[in-house]
Write an enzyme that holds these catalytic residues in place. Structure first.
Site, PDB file in Angstrom:
ATOM      1  N   TYR A   8       0.791  -1.220   0.000  1.00 27.45           N
ATOM      2  CA  TYR A   8       0.000   0.000   0.000  1.00 27.45           C
ATOM      3  C   TYR A   8       0.830   1.279   0.000  1.00 27.45           C
ATOM      4  O   TYR A   8       0.330   2.332  -0.377  1.00 27.45           O
ATOM      5  CB  TYR A   8      -0.942   0.009   1.208  1.00 27.45           C
ATOM      6  CG  TYR A   8      -1.916  -1.135   1.196  1.00 27.45           C
ATOM      7  CD1 TYR A   8      -2.974  -1.169   0.303  1.00 27.45           C
ATOM      8  CD2 TYR A   8      -1.761  -2.206   2.073  1.00 27.45           C
ATOM      9  CE1 TYR A   8      -3.872  -2.221   0.276  1.00 27.45           C
ATOM     10  CE2 TYR A   8      -2.659  -3.270   2.058  1.00 27.45           C
ATOM     11  CZ  TYR A   8      -3.705  -3.270   1.161  1.00 27.45           C
ATOM     12  OH  TYR A   8      -4.585  -4.317   1.136  1.00 27.45           O
ATOM     13  N   VAL A  29       7.884   3.542   2.860  1.00 26.95           N
ATOM     14  CA  VAL A  29       8.380   4.167   4.089  1.00 26.95           C
ATOM     15  C   VAL A  29       9.783   4.705   3.845  1.00 26.95           C
ATOM     16  O   VAL A  29      10.640   3.998   3.297  1.00 26.95           O
ATOM     17  CB  VAL A  29       8.394   3.168   5.264  1.00 26.95           C
ATOM     18  CG1 VAL A  29       8.900   3.851   6.540  1.00 26.95           C
ATOM     19  CG2 VAL A  29       7.011   2.589   5.489  1.00 26.95           C
ATOM     20  N   ASP A  55      -3.582  -8.011  12.270  1.00 30.02           N
ATOM     21  CA  ASP A  55      -2.451  -8.429  11.429  1.00 30.02           C
ATOM     22  C   ASP A  55      -1.158  -8.449  12.248  1.00 30.02           C
ATOM     23  O   ASP A  55      -0.130  -7.945  11.813  1.00 30.02           O
ATOM     24  CB  ASP A  55      -2.306  -7.488  10.225  1.00 30.02           C
ATOM     25  CG  ASP A  55      -1.404  -8.078   9.135  1.00 30.02           C
ATOM     26  OD1 ASP A  55      -1.206  -9.309   9.129  1.00 30.02           O
ATOM     27  OD2 ASP A  55      -0.906  -7.308   8.286  1.00 30.02           O
TER      28      ASP A  55
END
Length: 403
Positions: free
Chosen positions: A16, A19, A229
């Site tokens: 998604y 970083v 998760d």
């Protein structure tokens, strides 16, 4: 961006977002900056969930990753800080409507251009209609006369072709909300896999990690947040003189309960199948409704893997991952614990795993810790301990095994 933060290098990339390692421009403090492109409603919903959960946790627990700020990207080089407690209205609209909501001014301009183009095309068609009527009649006659000679059906020509996707994208104009940027604390020890597997086993360190994860999940569940998760990839490590400080991160799949009922946190049920294969609870694998107790199962898998140093190779990679599993068949095919238990709720797990541990081998867990692990990995969610009981159970088990 340069006025607020300096991007140094990419340190991680997922399904998604990306970083980066960066620094605050004014103080020089090192931070992690996560860019989440707002390209479709499904992704936007996950981003807003993550933002909402991180704002709820704020900087209130040492074992949960801290969010410093959130920025909304509205242009190629335009960033707007979001006020605490506020969500971008257009992104919320995108989730509710199921399509990306665009800048009203851009949309109005595009609509005007589209209407103008339609009027021009209509006038042109009216003008050409009288000139082409005879030609079309002649074409129909020729088609009829040639039909008997043709052995292959002919597809008529498409006189009004659909507008190309590229032209549609051009007419839609730029997005109002291009991306969300989450500025978080930076963890210099990598994730839990990288940190523990790059070092020889150390029982005291492993026990510290387990206890810190107990505190983190108890804190989250106390706020009504179910992570959904939990896995070593989503646990980051800060290296300090007193030892590792672990921090639960990545709240993209998290859900928050609806609140209090008679002073007690409601036990919200979920139905969507999500998480990572080797850590998912059997009720999630089975497509059943589930509660925050699914997080306890995920923790049980992680604890077992950390304490015994159990690893596996993820399919298609050569990177070792911490995680427990069941071997199926003579070929040694690895089946996630949750999947195996969803197929056979009475399956007996072998704790300790002994020969399936990765060298160098730590000492196996004692009987009390084995009992706790079996309780956390129970196929029945109600048989698993609650998050607020875990730390006391772990301490008691470690004390009992030490004698």
């Amino acid at each position: 961006m340069e006025e607020l933060y300096t991007l140094e290098k990419e340190v991680g990339r997922g399904s998604y977002g990306v970083v980066f390692e960066g620094h605050m421009a004014k103080t020089g403090q090192r931070v992690a900056i996560k860019r989440l492109p707002c390209s479709n409603p499904e992704c936007i919903e996950l981003y807003l969930q993550e933002l909402w959960a991180m704002r709820a946790t704020a900087k209130n627990h040492v074992n949960v990753i801290a969010l410093h700020s959130c920025l909304l990207q509205t242009g190629p080089r335009t960033l707007k800080p979001l006020k605490p407690g506020k969500l971008p209205v257009r992104l919320v609209e995108s989730v509710l409507k199921g399509s990306v909501v665009r800048d009203p001014q851009v949309q109005e301009r595009n609509d005007a251009q589209s209407n103008s183009q339609r009027r021009t095309n209509s006038a042109s068609r009216l003008k050409d209609r009288s000139n082409t009527a005879q030609a079309r009649a002649k074409h129909r006659n020729e088609t009829k006369s040639n039909a008997s000679d043709s052995t292959t059906p002919q597809r008529p020509q498409n006189r009004a072709r659909k507008r190309s996707a590229q032209r549609e994208e051009e007419q839609q104009g730029p997005l109002r909300c291009l991306a969300l940027w989450l500025v978080m604390e930076y963890c210099d020890g990598g994730d839990l896999n990288q940190y523990l597997l790059s070092r020889p086993p150390d029982a005291q360190r492993n026990h510290s990690v387990v206890l810190q994860l107990c505190r983190a999940v108890a804190f989250l569940h106390g706020l009504g947040i179910t992570h959904r998760d939990l896995k070593p990839d989503n646990v980051l490590v800060c290296i300090t003189p007193k030892g590792p400080v672990v921090k639960v991160a990545d709240f993209g799949l998290s859900k928050m309960s609806e609140g209090l009922a008679d002073g007690v946190l409601t036990r919200q049920h979920f139905s969507s199948t999500c998480g990572s294969d080797f850590y998912m609870a059997p009720e999630v694998w089975g497509g059943l409704t589930y509660t925050s107790q699914a997080d306890i199962f995920s923790l049980g898998v992680m604890f077992w893997a950390v304490v015994e140093r159990i690893t596996f190779l993820e399919e298609g990679t050569t990177q070792e991952q911490l995680g427990a599993y069941v071997c199926k068949g003579r070929s040694g095919w690895l089946m996630p614990l949750g999947e195996a238990l969803s197929e056979n709720a009475d399956l007996q797990l072998c704790i300790p795993m002994k020969f399936k541990r990765a060298p160098p081998l730590p000492p196996p867990p004692g009987p009390a810790m084995c009992t706790l692990l079996l309780d956390m990995l129970a196929s029945n969610p109600d048989a698993r301990p609650q998050a607020d009981q875990l730390e006391a159970r772990v301490r008691s088990a470690l004390k009992e095994d030490s004698h």
